[in-house]
Write a protein that holds these residues in place. Structure first.
Motif, PDB file in Angstrom:
ATOM      1  N   LEU A  28       0.846  -1.193   0.000  1.00 38.15           N
ATOM      2  CA  LEU A  28       0.000   0.000   0.000  1.00 38.15           C
ATOM      3  C   LEU A  28       0.883   1.245   0.000  1.00 38.15           C
ATOM      4  O   LEU A  28       1.762   1.404   0.850  1.00 38.15           O
ATOM      5  N   PHE A  29       0.617   2.147  -0.959  1.00 39.47           N
ATOM      6  CA  PHE A  29       1.413   3.359  -1.129  1.00 39.47           C
ATOM      7  C   PHE A  29       0.479   4.566  -1.246  1.00 39.47           C
ATOM      8  O   PHE A  29      -0.647   4.445  -1.731  1.00 39.47           O
ATOM      9  N   VAL A  30       0.958   5.725  -0.807  1.00 39.34           N
ATOM     10  CA  VAL A  30       0.203   6.967  -0.937  1.00 39.34           C
ATOM     11  C   VAL A  30       1.148   8.039  -1.470  1.00 39.34           C
ATOM     12  O   VAL A  30       2.289   8.155  -1.016  1.00 39.34           O
ATOM     13  N   ALA A  31       0.675   8.824  -2.444  1.00 39.20           N
ATOM     14  CA  ALA A  31       1.517   9.873  -3.015  1.00 39.20           C
ATOM     15  C   ALA A  31       0.744  11.192  -3.102  1.00 39.20           C
ATOM     16  O   ALA A  31      -0.307  11.238  -3.727  1.00 39.20           O
ATOM     17  N   PRO A  32       1.243  12.266  -2.473  1.00 42.82           N
ATOM     18  CA  PRO A  32       2.441  12.258  -1.632  1.00 42.82           C
ATOM     19  C   PRO A  32       2.176  11.790  -0.200  1.00 42.82           C
ATOM     20  O   PRO A  32       3.108  11.561   0.552  1.00 42.82           O
ATOM     21  N   GLY A  33       0.888  11.700   0.187  1.00 43.27           N
ATOM     22  CA  GLY A  33       0.573  11.254   1.539  1.00 43.27           C
ATOM     23  C   GLY A  33       0.720  12.356   2.568  1.00 43.27           C
ATOM     24  O   GLY A  33       0.987  13.516   2.244  1.00 43.27           O
ATOM     25  N   ASN A  34       0.552  11.991   3.829  1.00 45.57           N
ATOM     26  CA  ASN A  34       0.702  12.944   4.930  1.00 45.57           C
ATOM     27  C   ASN A  34       1.209  12.201   6.166  1.00 45.57           C
ATOM     28  O   ASN A  34       1.519  11.003   6.094  1.00 45.57           O
ATOM     29  N   VAL A  35       1.283  12.897   7.280  1.00 49.62           N
ATOM     30  CA  VAL A  35       1.804  12.285   8.505  1.00 49.62           C
ATOM     31  C   VAL A  35       0.959  11.081   8.912  1.00 49.62           C
ATOM     32  O   VAL A  35       1.483  10.056   9.362  1.00 49.62           O
ATOM     33  N   GLY A  36      -0.353  11.190   8.725  1.00 53.57           N
ATOM     34  CA  GLY A  36      -1.233  10.092   9.115  1.00 53.57           C
ATOM     35  C   GLY A  36      -1.044   8.843   8.279  1.00 53.57           C
ATOM     36  O   GLY A  36      -1.093   7.724   8.799  1.00 53.57           O
ATOM     37  N   THR A  37      -0.813   9.007   6.975  1.00 60.93           N
ATOM     38  CA  THR A  37      -0.682   7.834   6.108  1.00 60.93           C
ATOM     39  C   THR A  37       0.640   7.101   6.309  1.00 60.93           C
ATOM     40  O   THR A  37       0.773   5.943   5.913  1.00 60.93           O
ATOM     41  N   GLU A  38       1.609   7.768   6.926  1.00 56.97           N
ATOM     42  CA  GLU A  38       2.914   7.131   7.147  1.00 56.97           C
ATOM     43  C   GLU A  38       2.805   5.868   7.991  1.00 56.97           C
ATOM     44  O   GLU A  38       3.606   4.941   7.845  1.00 56.97           O
ATOM     45  N   SER A  39       1.817   5.829   8.884  1.00 54.94           N
ATOM     46  CA  SER A  39       1.700   4.692   9.802  1.00 54.94           C
ATOM     47  C   SER A  39       1.001   3.490   9.178  1.00 54.94           C
ATOM     48  O   SER A  39       1.017   2.399   9.752  1.00 54.94           O
TER      49      SER A  39
END
Length: 256
Positions: A28-39
């Motif tokens: 699972l990847f997110v671009a660019p994402g945020n602090v919450g998606t890092e976890s």
């Protein structure tokens, strides 16, 4: 399956979280994402609106499916670029993008299909707007950009100076849409749609600042779902959702 979510907002975080609950997903990847998606996923430092960057990220990370969470990639051809190279996507088809990118077009669409919408006008210069507001002094209007922009970038006011001050900034690069103010709680309906039907997600609302009118409180938490009487929910389906889906098919803009 390995999935990429494009976006960096709370909505994209929520979508990524749901994907993270599935045992069928092993990447699972997110671009660019945020602090919450890092976890819950791996953030990718790429421009989600750049088709080549998105494709290269998919190739390097063996990504098979891309969920378009934010609007910008839809208008830069990301979906077509990825589909042509064998990567499946979720997002609005290019033929339907005018509903999102041109608010005047979307209002005319609702008129054609008898979908209730406030009276509206489009202005591309300060003089015509000022003349209209002076002829309707004391009336309350909603002003927003006629082009793609977050829904929170708007003003709801009866104050001539406030409306003109807000509009001047937009008119430097785009036309504006001016609508009559409607009383009541604003409701956001979010649907997952294909050419066979739809699934409605819980209703939500973008609350305004205390008092009468002004700017929306973008980023402020709210209760979801918004409690609605059954008769109101049925009315939303009968007068807005069903006619919209019919119009999409009739005008060959139906989602895949």
């Amino acid at each position: 399956m390995r999935i990429l979510v494009l976006g960096s907002g709370a909505k994209d975080h929520a979508i990524a979280w749901w994907f993270s609950q599935s045992r069928l997903i092993n990447g699972l990847f997110v671009a660019p994402g945020n602090v919450g998606t890092e976890s819950i996923a791996k953030n990718l430092a790429i421009d989600p609106a750049d088709p080549k960057q998105v494709y290269e990220a998919c190739r390097q990370n063996a990504i098979e499916f891309v969920f378009i969470g934010t609007e910008a990639p839809l208008f830069t051809g990301v979906i077509d670029y990825l589909n042509e190279r064998g990567i499946d996507t979720f997002g609005a088809p290019s033929r339907a993008l005018k509903l999102e990118g041109d608010r005047d077009f979307s209002r005319k669409f609702t008129d054609r299909h008898n979908i209730p919408t406030p009276t509206h006008h489009v202005f591309d210069n300060e003089e015509d707007l000022s003349d209209y507001l002076n002829r309707h002094k004391g009336e309350r209007f909603v002003v927003k950009s006629n082009t793609i922009a977050p829904s929170r970038v708007m003003i709801d006011s009866s104050d001539y100076d406030a409306l003109m001050r807000f509009s001047k900034k937009i008119l430097q690069s785009a036309s504006i849409l001016l609508e009559d103010h409607l009383e009541g709680l604003p409701i956001t309906l979010t649907l997952l749609v294909d050419n066979k039907g739809y699934m409605m997600l819980p209703t939500s609302s973008d609350y305004m600042k205390a008092g009468h009118g002004g700017l929306p409180t973008g980023g402020m938490g709210s209760i979801c779902p918004v409690p609605l009487q059954e008769s109101v929910s049925k009315s939303l389906v009968d007068t807005i959702i069903e006619p919209t889906l019919f119009g999409l098919k009739a005008e060959k803009m139906a989602y895949k």
